[in-house]
Write a protein that holds these residues in place. Structure first.
Motif, PDB file in Angstrom:
ATOM      1  N   PHE A 258      32.202  37.991  33.802  1.00 34.30           N
ATOM      2  CA  PHE A 258      33.019  38.620  32.784  1.00 34.30           C
ATOM      3  C   PHE A 258      34.253  38.959  33.764  1.00 34.30           C
ATOM      4  O   PHE A 258      35.431  39.236  33.254  1.00 34.30           O
ATOM      5  CB  PHE A 258      32.183  40.057  32.508  1.00 34.30           C
ATOM      6  CG  PHE A 258      32.307  41.294  33.363  1.00 34.30           C
ATOM      7  CD1 PHE A 258      33.256  42.030  33.385  1.00 34.30           C
ATOM      8  CD2 PHE A 258      31.524  41.402  34.580  1.00 34.30           C
ATOM      9  CE1 PHE A 258      33.530  43.174  34.317  1.00 34.30           C
ATOM     10  CE2 PHE A 258      31.250  42.512  35.188  1.00 34.30           C
ATOM     11  CZ  PHE A 258      32.498  43.419  35.179  1.00 34.30           C
ATOM     12  N   GLU A 259      34.230  39.304  35.086  1.00 37.15           N
ATOM     13  CA  GLU A 259      35.368  39.819  35.739  1.00 37.15           C
ATOM     14  C   GLU A 259      36.555  38.747  35.922  1.00 37.15           C
ATOM     15  O   GLU A 259      37.696  39.175  35.475  1.00 37.15           O
ATOM     16  CB  GLU A 259      34.958  40.111  37.185  1.00 37.15           C
ATOM     17  CG  GLU A 259      36.198  40.574  38.029  1.00 37.15           C
ATOM     18  CD  GLU A 259      36.243  42.114  37.988  1.00 37.15           C
ATOM     19  OE1 GLU A 259      36.937  42.751  38.699  1.00 37.15           O
ATOM     20  OE2 GLU A 259      35.618  42.893  37.014  1.00 37.15           O
ATOM     21  N   THR A 260      36.253  37.531  36.201  1.00 43.96           N
ATOM     22  CA  THR A 260      37.248  36.499  36.032  1.00 43.96           C
ATOM     23  C   THR A 260      37.813  36.258  34.783  1.00 43.96           C
ATOM     24  O   THR A 260      38.793  35.787  34.462  1.00 43.96           O
ATOM     25  CB  THR A 260      36.799  35.266  36.859  1.00 43.96           C
ATOM     26  OG1 THR A 260      35.317  34.725  36.107  1.00 43.96           O
ATOM     27  CG2 THR A 260      36.215  35.315  38.401  1.00 43.96           C
ATOM     28  N   THR A 261      36.849  36.198  33.711  1.00 38.09           N
ATOM     29  CA  THR A 261      37.237  35.788  32.442  1.00 38.09           C
ATOM     30  C   THR A 261      38.140  36.762  31.975  1.00 38.09           C
ATOM     31  O   THR A 261      39.142  36.750  31.116  1.00 38.09           O
ATOM     32  CB  THR A 261      36.142  35.472  31.603  1.00 38.09           C
ATOM     33  OG1 THR A 261      35.431  34.477  32.011  1.00 38.09           O
ATOM     34  CG2 THR A 261      36.625  35.293  30.160  1.00 38.09           C
ATOM     35  N   PRO A 302      42.796  33.179  37.924  1.00 40.39           N
ATOM     36  CA  PRO A 302      42.054  34.357  38.246  1.00 40.39           C
ATOM     37  C   PRO A 302      41.572  34.442  39.379  1.00 40.39           C
ATOM     38  O   PRO A 302      41.363  35.420  39.834  1.00 40.39           O
ATOM     39  CB  PRO A 302      40.955  34.409  36.885  1.00 40.39           C
ATOM     40  CG  PRO A 302      40.716  33.103  36.440  1.00 40.39           C
ATOM     41  CD  PRO A 302      42.323  32.493  36.702  1.00 40.39           C
ATOM     42  N   VAL A 303      41.316  33.310  39.779  1.00 35.63           N
ATOM     43  CA  VAL A 303      40.782  33.097  41.432  1.00 35.63           C
ATOM     44  C   VAL A 303      41.886  32.408  42.224  1.00 35.63           C
ATOM     45  O   VAL A 303      42.114  31.177  41.875  1.00 35.63           O
ATOM     46  CB  VAL A 303      39.705  32.201  41.461  1.00 35.63           C
ATOM     47  CG1 VAL A 303      39.381  32.290  42.971  1.00 35.63           C
ATOM     48  CG2 VAL A 303      38.278  32.874  40.645  1.00 35.63           C
ATOM     49  N   GLN A 304      42.378  32.943  43.050  1.00 35.52           N
ATOM     50  CA  GLN A 304      43.713  32.686  43.861  1.00 35.52           C
ATOM     51  C   GLN A 304      43.274  32.024  45.070  1.00 35.52           C
ATOM     52  O   GLN A 304      44.054  31.027  45.496  1.00 35.52           O
ATOM     53  CB  GLN A 304      44.598  33.776  44.191  1.00 35.52           C
ATOM     54  CG  GLN A 304      45.370  34.257  43.123  1.00 35.52           C
ATOM     55  CD  GLN A 304      46.290  33.620  42.488  1.00 35.52           C
ATOM     56  OE1 GLN A 304      47.401  33.085  43.314  1.00 35.52           O
ATOM     57  NE2 GLN A 304      46.374  32.885  41.214  1.00 35.52           N
ATOM     58  N   PRO A 400      45.055  45.721  43.286  1.00 37.61           N
ATOM     59  CA  PRO A 400      45.327  45.402  44.748  1.00 37.61           C
ATOM     60  C   PRO A 400      44.392  44.487  45.251  1.00 37.61           C
ATOM     61  O   PRO A 400      43.977  44.830  46.462  1.00 37.61           O
ATOM     62  CB  PRO A 400      45.594  46.762  45.400  1.00 37.61           C
ATOM     63  CG  PRO A 400      44.479  47.532  44.763  1.00 37.61           C
ATOM     64  CD  PRO A 400      44.602  47.038  43.206  1.00 37.61           C
ATOM     65  N   ARG A 401      44.158  43.424  44.801  1.00 38.46           N
ATOM     66  CA  ARG A 401      43.300  42.249  45.266  1.00 38.46           C
ATOM     67  C   ARG A 401      44.194  40.994  45.213  1.00 38.46           C
ATOM     68  O   ARG A 401      44.768  40.647  44.168  1.00 38.46           O
ATOM     69  CB  ARG A 401      41.864  42.277  44.531  1.00 38.46           C
ATOM     70  CG  ARG A 401      41.313  43.637  44.742  1.00 38.46           C
ATOM     71  CD  ARG A 401      39.802  43.547  44.099  1.00 38.46           C
ATOM     72  NE  ARG A 401      39.538  45.009  44.246  1.00 38.46           N
ATOM     73  CZ  ARG A 401      38.102  45.429  43.746  1.00 38.46           C
ATOM     74  NH1 ARG A 401      37.369  44.223  43.116  1.00 38.46           N
ATOM     75  NH2 ARG A 401      37.835  46.653  43.500  1.00 38.46           N
ATOM     76  N   LEU A 402      43.700  40.118  45.898  1.00 37.19           N
ATOM     77  CA  LEU A 402      44.189  38.617  45.810  1.00 37.19           C
ATOM     78  C   LEU A 402      43.110  37.461  45.241  1.00 37.19           C
ATOM     79  O   LEU A 402      43.360  36.665  44.494  1.00 37.19           O
ATOM     80  CB  LEU A 402      44.632  38.019  47.175  1.00 37.19           C
ATOM     81  CG  LEU A 402      45.475  36.718  47.100  1.00 37.19           C
ATOM     82  CD1 LEU A 402      46.771  36.790  46.310  1.00 37.19           C
ATOM     83  CD2 LEU A 402      45.775  36.038  48.496  1.00 37.19           C
ATOM     84  N   THR A 403      42.021  37.506  45.936  1.00 38.56           N
ATOM     85  CA  THR A 403      41.055  36.436  45.511  1.00 38.56           C
ATOM     86  C   THR A 403      40.903  36.638  44.091  1.00 38.56           C
ATOM     87  O   THR A 403      40.998  35.611  43.436  1.00 38.56           O
ATOM     88  CB  THR A 403      39.775  36.822  46.277  1.00 38.56           C
ATOM     89  OG1 THR A 403      39.978  36.651  47.802  1.00 38.56           O
ATOM     90  CG2 THR A 403      38.768  35.867  46.126  1.00 38.56           C
ATOM     91  N   LEU A 404      40.570  37.846  43.505  1.00 42.07           N
ATOM     92  CA  LEU A 404      40.329  37.697  42.068  1.00 42.07           C
ATOM     93  C   LEU A 404      41.798  38.368  41.599  1.00 42.07           C
ATOM     94  O   LEU A 404      41.831  39.676  41.804  1.00 42.07           O
ATOM     95  CB  LEU A 404      38.938  38.603  41.804  1.00 42.07           C
ATOM     96  CG  LEU A 404      37.755  38.015  42.326  1.00 42.07           C
ATOM     97  CD1 LEU A 404      36.745  38.761  41.756  1.00 42.07           C
ATOM     98  CD2 LEU A 404      37.708  36.492  41.674  1.00 42.07           C
ATOM     99  N   ARG A 405      42.322  37.752  40.779  1.00 44.49           N
ATOM    100  CA  ARG A 405      43.719  38.394  40.431  1.00 44.49           C
ATOM    101  C   ARG A 405      43.936  38.702  38.989  1.00 44.49           C
ATOM    102  O   ARG A 405      43.542  37.802  38.026  1.00 44.49           O
ATOM    103  CB  ARG A 405      44.690  37.273  40.766  1.00 44.49           C
ATOM    104  CG  ARG A 405      46.234  37.458  40.200  1.00 44.49           C
ATOM    105  CD  ARG A 405      47.120  36.606  40.677  1.00 44.49           C
ATOM    106  NE  ARG A 405      48.654  36.581  40.035  1.00 44.49           N
ATOM    107  CZ  ARG A 405      49.442  37.611  40.419  1.00 44.49           C
ATOM    108  NH1 ARG A 405      49.246  38.549  41.371  1.00 44.49           N
ATOM    109  NH2 ARG A 405      50.574  37.572  39.921  1.00 44.49           N
ATOM    110  N   GLY A 406      44.185  39.854  38.742  1.00 44.83           N
ATOM    111  CA  GLY A 406      44.267  40.408  37.457  1.00 44.83           C
ATOM    112  C   GLY A 406      45.196  41.685  37.323  1.00 44.83           C
ATOM    113  O   GLY A 406      45.081  42.535  38.147  1.00 44.83           O
ATOM    114  N   VAL A 407      45.488  42.281  36.114  1.00 44.10           N
ATOM    115  CA  VAL A 407      46.166  43.445  35.921  1.00 44.10           C
ATOM    116  C   VAL A 407      45.202  44.510  35.727  1.00 44.10           C
ATOM    117  O   VAL A 407      44.001  44.433  34.974  1.00 44.10           O
ATOM    118  CB  VAL A 407      47.074  43.384  34.790  1.00 44.10           C
ATOM    119  CG1 VAL A 407      48.317  42.331  35.196  1.00 44.10           C
ATOM    120  CG2 VAL A 407      46.448  43.041  33.360  1.00 44.10           C
TER     121      VAL A 407
END
Length: 417
Positions: A258-261, A302-304, A400-407
């Motif tokens: 759910f988080e990455t999607t 979504p995953v950087q 404020p995260r990079l590995t998992l990127r989203g607004v």
């Protein structure tokens, strides 16, 4: 060799380290890492950083490392290096140590085989109608109000309910897992404070306890769902999943599912809203839907980054790397490599170029890619069908995260078709 000979290399190292520091630690780098990726790729595509980790930013090198059998997961070494010898005292870190996401063959092969027997393409496809019905209900208030927060009102609950349905969780129980899972997933970030680790431990314990209870309920009363299938599945070669492995599988599915999607859908809305001509093209020609979804996933993945461990010496991009070595593989950077993607900063739904690495590659390719793409197809085709236009009402602010990127949120105004 003179100091003059060394100066250009030293300058390049400083430039690369500065770009990496901005990506990982500055608000500006989190908001827009892509120019910094370009600096790294053009300066030091294979870079031995001040962090002691090797950073890869070219498409060819990232793909090669993802596929290399000498590149795997060393949870003991990685955790000890980040958190010291007492890392197993933390519930969040112990979970990572037992997860299939951190396993290597032959254990990874065994776990993936067992999971694959249950998590099939047919099971995913059976969710299509339910996804469509859920999405229509979630979009109704947006349509009636002429807009709203599409991320928190739609892009978050849609994949959460979808994964809950897949696992066999009652939908009313699913929202309680949002914050615990988000707190746990901070452990994927390279910068983690002591307070964030405490919250991650609490989140991990909460979800572990929840899934232990759910598994117990499914043992007593199995259903047509993934948890029941995982409990029942057995394999002549691989045996069955242990109780700890069952809990780990449930956590992996809900966390990754759910988080990455959510980020993938929200990042896609932002891309279409900022490129209305591409949204219009897709409305006019839905045969472009497959390539459009691929472009959404490439353009702002979504995953950087992913972290790996090199177990044998390698020469990559002309650079000798001794083993063992910790690697940062730049997924977002690879997706924007102009050597494989023409004008990569442009959002174009009709691309027919090199496939992105957003779902990984090799033995750790994302198991849930079919479900993620199915939700993206249903979501974006429905958005374009129901709304003749949608516009951003505020500047997107990325978490404020990079590995998992989203607004954090995304308020839009819509015009009903």
């Amino acid at each position: 060799m003179t100091i003059q000979d060394l100066t250009p290399a030293l300058d390049e190292d400083r430039i690369a380290d500065a770009a990496l520091a901005e990506i990982l630690f500055s608000p500006e780098g989190v908001q827009d890492p892509y120019p910094r990726y370009r600096t790294l790729r053009e300066t030091r595509p294979v870079h031995h950083s001040k962090l002691g980790m090797w950073v890869f930013t070219s498409y060819d090198d990232v793909l090669a490392m993802l596929r290399d059998k000498a590149v795997g997961k060393n949870v003991e070494g990685f955790m000890h290096g980040r958190f010291g010898g007492q890392w197993q005292e933390h519930a969040a870190l112990r979970r990572m140590g037992t997860s299939m996401l951190w396993a290597n063959p032959p254990e990874h092969t065994r776990l993936r085989r067992l999971a694959g027997k249950s998590f099939t393409g047919a099971m995913v496809e059976r969710l299509r109608d339910r996804i469509q019905h859920t999405l229509d209900e979630l979009l109704d208030p947006i349509a009636e109000a002429g807009g709203g927060d599409i991320v928190n009102d739609v892009c978050y609950p849609l994949p959460l309910y979808t994964v809950a349905d897949l696992l066999g969780m009652p939908r009313e129980e699913a929202p309680a897992l949002r914050e615990p899972m988000r707190n746990f997933q901070r452990t994927f970030e390279l910068g983690l404070t002591a307070q964030e680790l405490r919250e991650a431990d609490e989140g991990a314990q909460f979800s572990d306890d929840y899934f232990a209870d759910l598994i117990d309920r499914k043992r007593r009363q199995p259903g047509d769902d993934l948890v029941s299938a995982l409990i029942a599945i057995t394999d002549a070669e691989s045996g069955r999943l242990s109780p700890i492995e069952l809990i780990g599988m449930c956590n992996m599915v809900i966390g990754a599912g759910f988080e990455t999607t959510t980020h993938m859908l929200g990042n896609g809305v932002r891309a279409f809203a900022q490129h209305p001509a591409e949204a219009h093209r897709l409305r006019a020609d839905m045969s472009l839907l497959d390539s459009a979804i691929d472009e959404v996933i490439r353009y702002d993945a979504p995953v950087q980054i992913v972290v790996r461990t090199l177990t044998e010496p390698r020469t990559v991009g002309g650079v000798q790397i001794e083993a063992p070595a910790q690697l940062i593989l730049g997924i977002g950077a690879a997706n924007h490599d102009p050597a494989h993607v023409s004008r990569p900063e442009e959002f174009r739904i009709d691309r027919r170029e090199t496939a992105s690495v957003s779902f990984g590659a090799g033995i750790h390719t994302c198991m849930g890619w079919r479900l993620a793409k199915l939700q993206a197809e249903v979501f974006h085709s429905t958005m374009l069908r129901r709304f003749s236009a949608f516009d951003l009402q505020e500047q997107p602010v990325y978490r404020p995260r990079l590995t998992l990127r989203g607004v954090e949120s995304l308020r839009i105004a819509v015009v009903n078709a």
